[in-house]
Design an enzyme around this catalytic site. Structure first.
Site: not given
Ligand code: ARG
Length: 418
Positions: A32, A113, A142, A194
């Site tokens: 990406d 983040r 995120d 992912s």
């Molecule tokens: N569900 C978790 C969160 O919102 C992890 C997200 C991680 N992103 C990914 N692309 N796997 O913090």
């Protein structure tokens, strides 16, 4: 790729295409953000500076990432090792807050983040960028965490999030990459999970994980040994804390990053820290994640156990509410919200007593507390023991206590059952 015009802005911090001259791209080296690096140069006629943040994600080759960024046309590439800051300023407060969201998720992505976005702001300012770009989708948490951070810390900076609007699926991205000489790992046929990971854990989404009736397939576990393949011999470990801060493993004092890494390796070997989690996202969706968080699955219960030992019943009743609120704010992308620091003041006050050592046994997927010791334990063996009578604890006074303790409940029972 369509050549349609840019989507209309819906927020003040979103960039108008003509405002975009020099972009700071949060670059992971994956498909990406690699496509994005090229796409931004093409679509916005802008220079792109990349920033890659090391939060302790295992197996990353930063020289390769930098080389790839330069090959795709980045005018500057920055790699920042933020592991110490992440551990000290983000993971330690989370440990003190026993931070879990939805009862099981140790928040590693949510904790990373705000730091990544804060560094993006610092590097954007330092490198003369007007806009920050990231690779988050429009369905996840995120984007909220990153954009809320940027809008809070740097009202002068603008944001673009191409994945939300560029209408390319994985196949189109792979085609774009091939067309533009961007190296692609794997093929379009092997859609990967992912993944997001750092020092505190690893998450996988996508593929069969989206089918709630599918049990986990083992190829998803790249960090933790599946419990049934873990060693038949358990491991005993001891974790020591000072004022809520983990400081030693088996009596050896270690820096925070090293301690977390070592505990994580032990947990991973013994199958500890697999979490199959249905989660309520900020944006309203329910989603399933497979988490591997071996360090968190050991350090959090050890900390909690020690805290329970040194706190009063009233603190132990109250603090979980504070902890849950803390975890929710962090999950929900509001790291910079004043309530979070208000809660930290209380959480730190409690943790001033959280000093001592917890022993755990790691065995085929579980981390079970086996021993506890603390100079601050509200525990007196001679008072608690069955073997001793008398002393300061007068058992003969207990009936009077029970009579008063149960007074209101007895009154209500009598009135309502007349
Ligand atoms: N569900 C978790 C969160 O919102 C992890 C997200 C991680 N992103 C990914 N692309 N796997 O913090």
């Amino acid at each position: 790729m369509s050549d349609s015009s840019f989507p209309p802005r819906t927020a003040s911090y979103e960039a108008d295409p003509e405002q975009v001259g020099r972009v700071l791209l949060l670059y992971s080296g994956g498909l990406d953000t690699s496509v994005m690096l090229r796409w931004i140069q093409e679509r916005y006629e802008a220079d792109v500076v990349t920033l890659t943040v090391n939060l302790g994600q295992p197996g990353e080759d930063y020289a390769v990432i930098e080389g790839k960024a330069r090959q795709i046309g980045a005018v500057e590439c920055h790699i920042v090792d933020a592991r110490e800051e992440f551990a000290a300023e983000y993971l330690v407060p989370a440990i003190k807050a026993n931070a879990l969201y939805g009862g099981g998720y140790p928040l590693f992505t949510a904790l990373g983040r705000p730091l990544i976005a804060k560094l993006a702001v610092e590097y954007a300012r330092r490198c003369g960028c007007d806009t920050i770009a990231h690779g988050c989708t429009g369905k996840g948490n995120d984007q909220v965490r990153i954009e809320a951070t940027i809008a809070t810390l740097a009202p002068e900076l603008k944001v673009i999030a191409p994945v939300r609007s560029w209408a390319m699926g994985r196949d189109e991205e792979v085609a774009y990459a091939r067309e533009h000489g961007i190296p692609v790992k794997g093929g379009s046929e092997s859609a990967p999970y992912s993944i997001d990971d750092n020092l505190w854990g690893r998450s996988s989404e996508g593929r069969w994980i989206e089918d709630l009736d599918e049990a986990p397939q083992e190829d998803v576990f790249q960090l933790v040994t599946p419990p049934r393949k873990a060693p038949d011999e358990p491991a005993q470990i001891e974790l020591s804390f000072e004022r809520g801060l983990p400081v030693a493993l088996d009596g050896t004092r270690l820096g925070l990053v090293e301690l977390i890494e070592r505990v994580g390796e032990l947990g991973a070997r013994h199958g500890v820290g697999i979490i199959d989690h249905i989660e309520d996202r900020i944006v309203g969706l329910k989603v399933r994640d497979i988490y591997e968080a071996p360090a968190a699955a050991i350090i959090l219960p050890a900390h909690h156990e020690l805290e329970q030992l040194v706190c009063t019943i009233h603190q132990n009743q109250f603090k979980p509410d504070v902890d849950r609120q803390w975890g929710y704010l962090v999950y929900a992308g509001l790291w910079w919200e004043p309530l979070r620091t208000d809660l930290d003041a209380y959480i730190d006050a409690v943790n001033a007593q959280v000093t001592g050592t917890i022993g755990l046994e790691l065995y085929k997927g579980t981390a079970r507390v086996t021993t506890r010791s603390s100079p601050n334990a509200l525990y007196d063996r001679s008072l608690a023991s069955f073997a001793h009578s008398g002393g300061l604890f007068a058992q003969t006074a207990a009936p009077g206590f029970i009579e008063l303790w149960s007074l209101q409940s007895r009154m209500a029972w009598q009135l309502r059952n007349r």
